[in-house]
Design a protein around this motif. Structure first.
Motif, PDB file in Angstrom:
ATOM      1  N   VAL A  33      23.052  10.261  29.565  1.00 43.57           N
ATOM      2  CA  VAL A  33      23.501  11.338  30.468  1.00 43.57           C
ATOM      3  C   VAL A  33      22.299  12.081  31.040  1.00 43.57           C
ATOM      4  N   VAL A  34      21.295  12.397  30.165  1.00 40.68           N
ATOM      5  CA  VAL A  34      20.090  13.113  30.609  1.00 40.68           C
ATOM      6  C   VAL A  34      19.327  12.291  31.650  1.00 40.68           C
ATOM      7  N   MET A  35      19.282  10.953  31.448  1.00 40.04           N
ATOM      8  CA  MET A  35      18.552  10.085  32.384  1.00 40.04           C
ATOM      9  C   MET A  35      19.253   9.955  33.743  1.00 40.04           C
ATOM     10  N   VAL A  36      20.592   9.881  33.714  1.00 38.27           N
ATOM     11  CA  VAL A  36      21.342   9.500  34.913  1.00 38.27           C
ATOM     12  C   VAL A  36      21.891  10.682  35.706  1.00 38.27           C
ATOM     13  N   VAL A  37      22.457  11.685  35.018  1.00 38.43           N
ATOM     14  CA  VAL A  37      23.192  12.746  35.715  1.00 38.43           C
ATOM     15  C   VAL A  37      22.299  13.654  36.557  1.00 38.43           C
ATOM     16  N   PRO A  38      21.213  14.254  36.031  1.00 35.93           N
ATOM     17  CA  PRO A  38      20.414  15.184  36.847  1.00 35.93           C
ATOM     18  C   PRO A  38      19.918  14.605  38.170  1.00 35.93           C
ATOM     19  N   PRO A  39      19.460  13.306  38.206  1.00 32.70           N
ATOM     20  CA  PRO A  39      19.015  12.771  39.504  1.00 32.70           C
ATOM     21  C   PRO A  39      20.091  12.793  40.588  1.00 32.70           C
ATOM     22  N   PHE A  40      21.374  12.715  40.216  1.00 35.19           N
ATOM     23  CA  PHE A  40      22.461  12.785  41.200  1.00 35.19           C
ATOM     24  C   PHE A  40      22.547  14.165  41.854  1.00 35.19           C
ATOM     25  N   PHE A  41      21.945  15.155  41.163  1.00 40.69           N
ATOM     26  CA  PHE A  41      21.983  16.523  41.698  1.00 40.69           C
ATOM     27  C   PHE A  41      20.609  16.959  42.180  1.00 40.69           C
ATOM     28  N   GLY A  42      19.821  15.985  42.548  1.00 40.18           N
ATOM     29  CA  GLY A  42      18.525  16.300  43.157  1.00 40.18           C
ATOM     30  C   GLY A  42      17.345  16.255  42.215  1.00 40.18           C
ATOM     31  N   GLY A  43      17.567  15.951  40.955  1.00 40.05           N
ATOM     32  CA  GLY A  43      16.462  15.892  39.997  1.00 40.05           C
ATOM     33  C   GLY A  43      15.605  14.660  40.219  1.00 40.05           C
ATOM     34  N   ASP A  44      14.326  14.751  39.747  1.00 37.61           N
ATOM     35  CA  ASP A  44      13.407  13.627  39.870  1.00 37.61           C
ATOM     36  C   ASP A  44      13.760  12.557  38.836  1.00 37.61           C
ATOM     37  N   TRP A  45      14.001  11.331  39.332  1.00 35.91           N
ATOM     38  CA  TRP A  45      14.439  10.250  38.432  1.00 35.91           C
ATOM     39  C   TRP A  45      13.432  10.004  37.316  1.00 35.91           C
ATOM     40  N   GLY A  46      12.154   9.941  37.658  1.00 33.85           N
ATOM     41  CA  GLY A  46      11.109   9.626  36.674  1.00 33.85           C
ATOM     42  C   GLY A  46      11.025  10.656  35.564  1.00 33.85           C
ATOM     43  N   SER A  47      11.038  11.946  35.939  1.00 39.66           N
ATOM     44  CA  SER A  47      10.898  12.995  34.913  1.00 39.66           C
ATOM     45  C   SER A  47      12.125  13.062  34.004  1.00 39.66           C
ATOM     46  N   TRP A  48      13.315  12.850  34.591  1.00 38.88           N
ATOM     47  CA  TRP A  48      14.523  12.904  33.748  1.00 38.88           C
ATOM     48  C   TRP A  48      14.674  11.644  32.876  1.00 38.88           C
ATOM     49  N   PHE A  49      14.158  10.506  33.383  1.00 41.07           N
ATOM     50  CA  PHE A  49      14.135   9.304  32.541  1.00 41.07           C
ATOM     51  C   PHE A  49      13.241   9.547  31.325  1.00 41.07           C
ATOM     52  N   TYR A  50      12.100  10.202  31.586  1.00 41.57           N
ATOM     53  CA  TYR A  50      11.163  10.567  30.512  1.00 41.57           C
ATOM     54  C   TYR A  50      11.835  11.501  29.505  1.00 41.57           C
ATOM     55  N   GLN A  51      12.571  12.492  30.034  1.00 43.79           N
ATOM     56  CA  GLN A  51      13.291  13.434  29.154  1.00 43.79           C
ATOM     57  C   GLN A  51      14.326  12.690  28.290  1.00 43.79           C
ATOM     58  N   GLY A  52      14.992  11.697  28.900  1.00 46.20           N
ATOM     59  CA  GLY A  52      15.983  10.912  28.159  1.00 46.20           C
ATOM     60  C   GLY A  52      15.359  10.136  27.019  1.00 46.20           C
ATOM     61  N   LEU A  53      14.157   9.579  27.268  1.00 45.20           N
ATOM     62  CA  LEU A  53      13.438   8.873  26.200  1.00 45.20           C
ATOM     63  C   LEU A  53      13.118   9.831  25.048  1.00 45.20           C
ATOM     64  N   ALA A  54      12.725  11.045  25.387  1.00 46.57           N
ATOM     65  CA  ALA A  54      12.408  12.052  24.364  1.00 46.57           C
ATOM     66  C   ALA A  54      13.653  12.394  23.538  1.00 46.57           C
ATOM     67  N   VAL A  55      14.812  12.452  24.227  1.00 46.27           N
ATOM     68  CA  VAL A  55      16.075  12.720  23.512  1.00 46.27           C
ATOM     69  C   VAL A  55      16.353  11.619  22.500  1.00 46.27           C
ATOM     70  N   LEU A  56      16.076  10.352  22.875  1.00 43.24           N
ATOM     71  CA  LEU A  56      16.275   9.232  21.944  1.00 43.24           C
ATOM     72  C   LEU A  56      15.470   9.432  20.664  1.00 43.24           C
ATOM     73  N   ILE A  57      14.222   9.874  20.832  1.00 41.35           N
ATOM     74  CA  ILE A  57      13.350  10.066  19.663  1.00 41.35           C
ATOM     75  C   ILE A  57      13.835  11.239  18.812  1.00 41.35           C
ATOM     76  N   VAL A  58      14.268  12.297  19.483  1.00 43.46           N
ATOM     77  CA  VAL A  58      14.819  13.449  18.743  1.00 43.46           C
ATOM     78  C   VAL A  58      16.004  13.001  17.886  1.00 43.46           C
ATOM     79  N   GLY A  59      16.727  12.000  18.397  1.00 41.62           N
ATOM     80  CA  GLY A  59      17.936  11.551  17.705  1.00 41.62           C
ATOM     81  C   GLY A  59      17.713  10.791  16.425  1.00 41.62           C
ATOM     82  N   CYS A  60      16.474  10.429  16.091  1.00 40.44           N
ATOM     83  CA  CYS A  60      16.237   9.703  14.824  1.00 40.44           C
ATOM     84  C   CYS A  60      16.738  10.533  13.645  1.00 40.44           C
ATOM     85  N   PRO A  61      17.667   9.980  12.830  1.00 38.88           N
ATOM     86  CA  PRO A  61      18.272  10.783  11.755  1.00 38.88           C
ATOM     87  C   PRO A  61      17.527  10.723  10.425  1.00 38.88           C
ATOM     88  N   CYS A  62      16.209  10.389  10.453  1.00 37.82           N
ATOM     89  CA  CYS A  62      15.449  10.229   9.196  1.00 37.82           C
ATOM     90  C   CYS A  62      15.587  11.447   8.277  1.00 37.82           C
TER      91      CYS A  62
END
Length: 697
Positions: free
Chosen positions: A319-348
């Motif tokens: 959602v973080v990667m795809v939704v914001p660009p539809f509302f004018g967000g920069d695709w590259g920066s939000w894709f980067y943010q989405g990758l960061a969310v994946l790492i935050v999600g590690c349940p170690c």
């Protein structure tokens, strides 16, 4: 079923997933991986080569039999290898970062990729396999994040993520190994060899080959190989491995000894009464190992939550990667943010928030001689608000004891009593003899001993006839107002009366009671301080005796004249009000122990105590019960704190996505920080600040 030691288990969640894969094999439905103790239990009929292949996919393997005794060295070696790889990665990363502007761009990329590969190749390979299987776990998340980071040219941050994740895995393994080591230290109490005497010759055998009635020689400083009885010699023995008490216990011919206890001085010859597998120590160690693997309700919830948590995080990342660009967000920066969310999600951190704390709590209690049969019981102990005690053998010693002496003709009274009782094995006679022996009086050999049913005995001492027994044995003519008042006083105080008289006089009276354990009063006070709101006594003894004991030790309430089924009824009433523990001897109180929220048995290594209750006080006294409750409460508090930290740090990191401030390295640091904190906080439970027993002054 066959049991194997494992090495290389990376995390509890991975162990669970490996177990599920093995269970899909033929004859694998009952397979178990015990992460906390690094063990695999499988059917003898399973194809072991297929099991090894599954394990290898996650970097784990089965230890060979000749390696088994040294498996801790392998764990240490694996940790050292990972640390070396992380160090090499960090060096390459620093070189690339420092000389990035003075070297060709492709060379910097190669250095970054080499650095990432050294510390993250194992994770990357496992993640790729999982990706092709559409299996989403920690390794999958990290692999997607690394591919994404390198795909958008974030070489520096991608490498830093790989290095930090490697450090995170190393620290997670270090924490679990520390908890395991504390358990292994406890398990090292098990003796390995025994000196067996056969035909006058000494023969060294493994303890597993010992048989009942073997005579073993135990020299100074050696461990007693199994439960037995001393047949020759005298020494003091350290029973800390069994009871948690460091004070030595004197042993002489005819006295029992426990396997695993240490002979301090001298030489003992011991007749083995149980094979090692049936000994108290073997049962304790087996139960402690099993206890590590029982899942508490909290752990079960976390494991279920983790199954849905990872896919949920992947959905949020998408959602973080795809939704914001539809509302004018920069695709590259939000894709980067989405990758960061994946790492935050590690349940170690979330997954290890409970196991290390549980193992540490069970180990701490086991060191103190308190056998907790599982994490679920440890968690339950921390919630107990009412403790119900049996009287005999629990709050009291279970042995008659002369508590009050009224003598009218002191010397004649003691000589007559001691002479009549000296050859009797009756418990009341033994109590009388202990009292008489305090005075150092010479005794006579009694003659013409006659038992009077329902009253006592009469016998001739130095040619004169004396009577000893209850009130009925006293000639009515010998009782005046003062003596009757003394008799009534003893009876009203709840004492068992033993009178000594001749034909015309009462020589004296003994008031006998079950001796209250010296620590009982202090223990009850410490229980209140530990958070117990109600301490009551349930006993089959009569009202006056029960009242006397209850008042002496400071109980909230008591119930007397109870049959076993009536004790069960009382426990049922109590558990509807509050979480209730029942403390008894593990034999007579078995029904009440079973019905209570938690059954706690007294029993110095006795089979019945170990088998009956959820928790066993191996010291055979109550001294460390308050400490056990405090440890349990601390474990529960630590688990709650760990979960809060694990989820809290992740939530903070996720909130940084709103202003677009979340970076890959902040994401991995949030997970690593939570893992470090959770591990360190859990290990503080092992720090022994107050394990001493409660004693009365």
């Amino acid at each position: 079923m066959a049991e194997y030691r494992l090495q290389g288990l990376s995390c509890a969640n991975c162990a669970r997933e490996l177990e599920e894969e093995i269970q899909k094999l033929n004859h694998g439905e009952n397979a178990k991986i015990l992460f906390n103790s690094s063990k695999l239990i499988v059917s003898d009929d399973i194809a072991l080569n297929k099991v090894e292949k599954i394990l290898a996919g996650d970097g784990a393997s089965i230890l060979k039999r000749d390696e088994d005794a040294h498996d801790h060295n392998h764990d240490h070696g694996a940790g050292s290898k990972l640390l070396f790889l992380i160090g090499a990665s960090a060096l390459l990363y620093i070189l690339a970062m420092v000389f990035e502007k003075s070297m060709p761009g492709w060379m910097a990329v190669v250095l970054y990729l080499a650095g990432a590969a050294l510390s993250g190749y194992a994770t990357f390979l496992k993640g790729l396999k999982n990706l092709f299987k559409l299996k989403f776990n920690i390794d999958t998340l990290m692999t997607i994040a690394l591919i994404g980071a390198f795909g958008i040219g974030e070489w520096k941050e991608g490498t830093l993520v790989a290095i930090l994740f490697g450090i995170n895995e190393y620290l997670e393994g270090l924490g679990m190994n520390k908890a395991r080591k504390s358990m292994e230290t406890l398990l090292d109490a098990a003796p390995k060899k025994a000196i067996v005497l056969k035909g006058g010759q000494e023969k060294v055998l493994p303890v597993g080959e010992l048989k009942t009635d073997d005579i073993v020689l135990v020299k100074s400083g050696q461990k007693i190989p199994s439960d037995g009885v001393v047949v020759e010699g005298r020494s003091s023995v350290n029973e800390a491995a069994i009871t948690g008490e460091s004070m030595p216990v004197d042993k002489m011919t005819g006295e029992p000894v426990f396997g695993g206890s240490i002979n301090n001085e001298g030489v003992l010859k011991v007749r083995i009464t149980k094979s090692y597998d049936d000994s108290s120590l073997a049962k304790i160690l087996h139960l402690v190992e099993e206890a590590q693997e029982t899942k508490t309700p909290t752990e079960q919830f976390i494991n279920k939550f983790a199954k849905y948590y990872t896919p949920l995080i992947m959905g949020v990342a998408a959602v973080v990667m795809v939704v914001p660009p539809f509302f004018g967000g920069d695709w590259g920066s939000w894709f980067y943010q989405g990758l960061a969310v994946l790492i935050v999600g590690c349940p170690c951190a979330l997954i290890i928030s409970s196991p290390i704390a549980i193992i540490s709590g069970i180990t701490r209690n086991a060191r103190n001689g308190i056998l907790v049969k599982g994490g679920v019981f440890l968690e339950q102990l921390g919630h107990i608000e009412t403790v119900a005690f049996d009287k005999t053998g629990t709050l009291t010693k279970g042995e008659p004891h002369v508590e009050k002496v009224i003598s009218y003709y002191k010397e004649e009274f003691l000589i007559a009593a001691g002479s009549i009782e000296r050859s009797s094995s009756h418990p009341l006679a033994k109590a009388v003899m202990k009292e008489v022996e305090k005075h150092g009086i010479s005794l006579e050999e009694p003659a013409d001993i006659t038992t009077i049913p329902g009253q006592g005995v009469e016998a001739a001492v130095s040619g004169k006839l004396y009577r000893l027994g209850n009130e009925a044995i006293i000639p009515s003519a010998a009782i005046d107002e003062k003596i009757q008042a003394d008799i009534d006083q003893l009876k009203n105080a709840g004492y068992t009366l033993v009178a000594v008289s001749d034909d015309s006089r009462v020589l004296g009276l003994f008031g006998i009671a079950d001796e209250i354990r010296p620590e009982s009063k202090a223990v009850i006070q410490h229980l209140y301080k530990a958070g117990v709101k109600k301490a009551i006594m349930l006993t089959g003894d009569h009202e006056k005796t029960a009242k006397k004991v209850a008042e002496a030790v400071g109980l909230t309430d008591f119930h007397a004249n109870l049959l076993p089924d009536q004790k069960v009824e009382k426990i049922n009433d109590l558990i509807h009000e509050r979480k209730t523990a029942m403390v008894g001897d593990g034999i007579n109180d078995a029904p009440a122990l079973a019905v209570a929220d938690l059954g706690i048995a007294m029993g110095k290594g006795t089979d019945s105590a170990i088998e009956t209750a959820d928790i066993v006080l191996m010291q055979d006294h109550l001294g460390k019960l308050p400490s056990a409750i405090k440890i349990a409460k601390r474990v529960n508090a630590v688990i709650k704190l760990n979960i809060s930290l694990a989820l809290g740090l992740k939530l903070i990191a996720l909130l940084l996505t709103i202003p677009g401030l979340l970076t890959l390295w902040i994401a991995i640091l949030s997970d690593m920080g939570a893992t470090i904190l959770v591990t360190l906080i859990s290990l503080t439970i092992l720090i022994d600040k107050s394990s001493a027993s409660v004693h009365s002054n």
